[in-house]
Write a protein that holds these residues in place. Structure first.
Motif, short mmCIF file in Angstrom:
data_model
loop_
_atom_site.label_atom_id
_atom_site.label_comp_id
_atom_site.label_asym_id
_atom_site.label_seq_id
_atom_site.Cartn_x
_atom_site.Cartn_y
_atom_site.Cartn_z
N ARG A 32 21.30 -1.72 5.07
CA ARG A 32 19.87 -1.75 4.75
C ARG A 32 19.08 -2.38 5.90
NH1 ARG A 32 20.08 -4.70 0.59
NH2 ARG A 32 19.92 -3.18 -1.10
N LEU A 33 18.00 -1.70 6.29
CA LEU A 33 17.14 -2.22 7.35
C LEU A 33 16.19 -3.28 6.80
CD1 LEU A 33 16.18 1.10 9.19
CD2 LEU A 33 17.64 -0.74 10.07
N GLU A 34 15.85 -4.24 7.65
CA GLU A 34 14.89 -5.27 7.31
C GLU A 34 13.69 -5.17 8.24
OE1 GLU A 34 16.69 -9.09 7.45
OE2 GLU A 34 18.20 -8.65 5.90
N ALA A 35 12.53 -5.49 7.74
CA ALA A 35 11.34 -5.49 8.59
C ALA A 35 11.57 -6.42 9.78
CB ALA A 35 10.13 -5.96 7.79
N GLY A 36 11.29 -5.92 10.97
CA GLY A 36 11.52 -6.69 12.19
C GLY A 36 12.75 -6.24 12.96
#
Length: 308
Positions: A89-93
């Motif tokens: 899962r990608l995270e903001a930033g």
């Protein structure tokens, strides 16, 4: 953005990387390995078992990542298994880096994930660089896309096999400039101000070009109707002049066509007639004779010769 304004932005990015942008006073950034200041991870390889079915998730591809920008107009889906969403899962930033490209200039281009799509993952041709506490995501994005780091990425991607690609190992061992956090904040703010001025300048230039084009058309229109200078009332109106010029041209064209037709007819008329050869099996013409035809009722006399 035109080439001139793009060159200005590249200079701003290099100013961020060197820590010498505009009036920002900061110590020179330190050269650090990426693995010291960020976590690097690959993505998910797409194959037949990954066709979206029961557990489909948004899936970013190389086409979604530009240099410093994201294009989310066409986001695909991919099937995940077990707890893969927690790992990928990608995270903001997060910084998404393109591992390879047909053009060496595009290798390593990157953009920061903005978190606009929930539970989004990425393909294996994108490498995730998650900044640690020593890196501000906006600063990492600017530094990574600067000409200085882009050149380092091209060198890291080159190989003796001729395949220019990056890998998680190569990115971990890449050296990038890292300023202190207060300096990072100042550099990002200065870069944002510079970008706003560049965009505004580009917009003004485009508006000026549009205005210039409209002005030129208006001037030409006025020139054709004689509206640029005061007109002599005794002069022939421009509209009548154009009609007369058009009529004269049509008459001249008609005269030229008539002259060409007359010349062609005269040439055909003066050409000698071609003699038709006699057939091969035709009888020969009669032999010429010098005898004078006799009047009707007379007979020809033959000369006689006597020998003594």
């Amino acid at each position: 953005m035109s080439d001139h304004f793009d060159a200005l932005w590249q200079a701003v990015l290099d100013g961020v990387a060197s820590g010498a942008l505009g009036c920002v006073e900061a110590q020179a950034p330190q050269e650090r390995l990426v693995q010291e200041v960020a976590a690097v991870r690959g993505g998910i390889q797409k194959h037949s078992r990954r066709q979206p079915d029961k557990d489909a998730y948004p899936f970013l591809r190389v086409a979604n990542v530009g240099r410093g920008t994201l294009d989310l107009g066409d986001v695909h889906e991919i099937e995940l298994f077990d707890n893969e969403i927690d790992r990928y899962r990608l995270e903001a930033g997060d910084l998404l880096v393109v591992e390879g490209n047909g053009s060496p200039e595009q290798i390593g281009r990157a953009a920061t994930w903005d978190g606009s799509i929930e539970d989004c993952v990425h393909q294996n041709h994108l490498i995730r660089v998650r900044p640690g506490p020593e890196l501000r995501p906006e600063y990492l994005n600017l530094v990574w896309n600067s000409p200085t780091v882009a050149q380092r990425l091209r060198r890291a991607a080159s190989s003796t096999s001729g395949l220019n690609t990056l890998s998680t190992r190569k990115l971990k061992e890449l050296v990038i400039p890292v300023a202190a956090l207060p300096a990072q904040n100042s550099l990002v703010e200065a870069a944002n101000r510079a970008y706003a001025r560049i965009v505004a300048g580009h917009r003004r230039v485009n508006d000026g070009l549009v205005h210039t084009t409209a002005l030129r058309r208006a001037l030409l229109s006025e020139a054709f109707i004689g509206g640029l200078v005061p007109q002599d009332p005794d002069d022939e109106p421009a509209e009548d002049l154009l009609k007369r010029i058009r009529a004269e041209r049509e008459a001249a064209d008609a005269e030229r066509k008539a002259a060409r037709r007359a010349a062609t007819q005269a040439k055909r008329k003066n050409q000698p007639k071609r003699k038709v050869p006699a057939p091969a099996d035709a009888p020969p013409p009669p032999a010429p004779t010098t005898d004078t035809p006799l009047p009707e009722g007379e007979q020809a006399t033959l000369p006689l010769e006597f020998n003594a």
